[in-house]
Design a protein around this motif. Structure first.
Motif, mmCIF file in Angstrom:
data_model
loop_
_atom_site.group_PDB
_atom_site.id
_atom_site.type_symbol
_atom_site.label_atom_id
_atom_site.label_comp_id
_atom_site.label_asym_id
_atom_site.label_seq_id
_atom_site.Cartn_x
_atom_site.Cartn_y
_atom_site.Cartn_z
ATOM 1 N N ALA A 1 0.655 -1.310 -0.282
ATOM 2 C CA ALA A 1 0.138 0.104 -0.040
ATOM 3 C C ALA A 1 0.974 1.169 -0.411
ATOM 4 O O ALA A 1 0.337 2.484 -1.046
ATOM 5 N N GLY A 2 1.438 1.455 0.826
ATOM 6 C CA GLY A 2 2.657 2.866 1.103
ATOM 7 C C GLY A 2 3.319 2.655 -0.595
ATOM 8 O O GLY A 2 4.282 3.682 -0.880
ATOM 9 N N ALA A 3 3.949 1.476 -0.711
ATOM 10 C CA ALA A 3 4.143 1.202 -2.200
ATOM 11 C C ALA A 3 3.607 2.339 -3.433
ATOM 12 O O ALA A 3 3.820 3.171 -4.276
ATOM 13 N N LEU A 4 2.483 2.035 -3.197
ATOM 14 C CA LEU A 4 1.114 2.840 -4.590
ATOM 15 C C LEU A 4 0.961 4.272 -4.014
ATOM 16 O O LEU A 4 0.739 5.134 -4.855
ATOM 17 N N ILE A 5 0.629 4.124 -2.468
ATOM 18 C CA ILE A 5 0.409 5.429 -2.747
ATOM 19 C C ILE A 5 1.827 6.784 -2.133
ATOM 20 O O ILE A 5 1.939 8.474 -2.542
ATOM 21 N N GLN A 6 2.735 6.286 -1.942
ATOM 22 C CA GLN A 6 3.677 7.233 -2.311
ATOM 23 C C GLN A 6 4.072 8.302 -3.122
ATOM 24 O O GLN A 6 4.360 8.993 -2.700
ATOM 25 N N ALA A 7 3.973 7.378 -4.171
ATOM 26 C CA ALA A 7 4.083 7.999 -5.966
ATOM 27 C C ALA A 7 2.903 9.391 -5.746
ATOM 28 O O ALA A 7 2.955 9.962 -6.896
ATOM 29 N N ALA A 8 1.488 9.515 -5.419
ATOM 30 C CA ALA A 8 0.597 9.392 -5.678
ATOM 31 C C ALA A 8 0.272 10.613 -5.460
ATOM 32 O O ALA A 8 -0.324 11.898 -6.155
ATOM 33 N N TRP A 9 0.097 11.109 -4.012
ATOM 34 C CA TRP A 9 0.279 12.008 -3.023
ATOM 35 C C TRP A 9 2.222 12.284 -2.881
ATOM 36 O O TRP A 9 2.016 12.438 -2.000
ATOM 37 N N PHE A 10 2.476 13.240 -3.902
ATOM 38 C CA PHE A 10 3.897 13.007 -3.367
ATOM 39 C C PHE A 10 4.460 13.351 -1.774
ATOM 40 O O PHE A 10 4.610 13.084 -1.052
ATOM 41 N N PRO A 11 3.895 15.159 -1.557
ATOM 42 C CA PRO A 11 4.703 14.674 0.084
ATOM 43 C C PRO A 11 4.060 14.426 0.679
ATOM 44 O O PRO A 11 4.173 13.521 1.960
ATOM 45 N N GLY A 12 2.394 14.590 0.480
ATOM 46 C CA GLY A 12 1.494 13.929 1.326
ATOM 47 C C GLY A 12 1.970 12.403 1.812
ATOM 48 O O GLY A 12 1.950 11.746 3.025
#
Length: 138
Positions: A38-49
Motif C-alpha cells: 500500500a505504501g508503494a502505491l501511495i508514496q508517488a500518488a500524492w508526493f509529499p503527503g
C-alpha cells in the motif's frame, strides 16, 4: 526465586513458543506486506503527503507489532513482511511494468522505510512485571 523465571545472567526468560504466538507473528508478517504494498502505491500518488503517510504506515506497523506482542520479534516480523513486499515490487516485469519510478520519493520510501522498520523493531519494549500495579521493592 525460580530458575525458570530467569535465564543465565539474571535476564528474564524469553517467552515460550506457542501456536498462538506463531500465528500472531505470521499475521504480523502479512500485515507488514500489505503495508509495504500500500505504501508503494501511495508514496508517488500524492508526493509529499503520500510519502509521509507511507513512511508513517511502515513505522506504525513495525512499532505496533512490537508493542502488541510485547517482544521485539513482533516488530521484526512486520518489518520483514514490509521488506519482502517492497523488494518484490522493485523488480520489473518483461512487459516493462513496475511500481517504483526512478525518482527521489521512491528512494526515500525504500531507504527511509527500511531505517524506520529497523528503528521501530529494535526499540526497547518496556519490561514491567505482568500483574497488579505496585511498588517493585516489596
Amino acid at each position: 526465586m525460580s530458575t525458570r523465571a530467569n535465564a543465565p545472567g539474571g535476564l528474564p526468560a524469553p517467552p515460550r513458543l506457542t501456536p498462538a504466538r506463531i500465528l500472531v507473528h505470521v499475521l504480523l508478517l502479512a500485515v507488514g506486506a500489505v503495508a509495504g504494498a500500500a505504501g508503494a502505491l501511495i508514496q508517488a500518488a500524492w508526493f509529499p503527503g503520500g510519502l509521509l503517510l507511507a513512511l508513517l504506515g511502515a513505522a506504525g506497523v513495525c512499532y505496533g507489532g512490537a508493542r502488541a506482542t510485547g517482544t521485539k520479534g513482533g516488530g521484526f516480523a512486520a518489518g520483514a513482511g514490509w521488506l519482502v513486499a517492497v523488494i518484490l515490487l522493485t523488480t520489473s516485469r518483461p512487459e516493462g511494468d513496475f511500481v517504483f519510478g526512478a525518482g527521489l520519493g521512491s528512494y526515500v520510501y525504500l531507504l527511509g522505510g527500511m531505517a524506520l522498520a529497523v528503528m521501530c523493531a529494535t526499540v526497547a519494549v518496556p519490561s514491567q512485571p505482568m500483574g497488579p500495579g505496585g511498588r517493585l521493592g516489596k
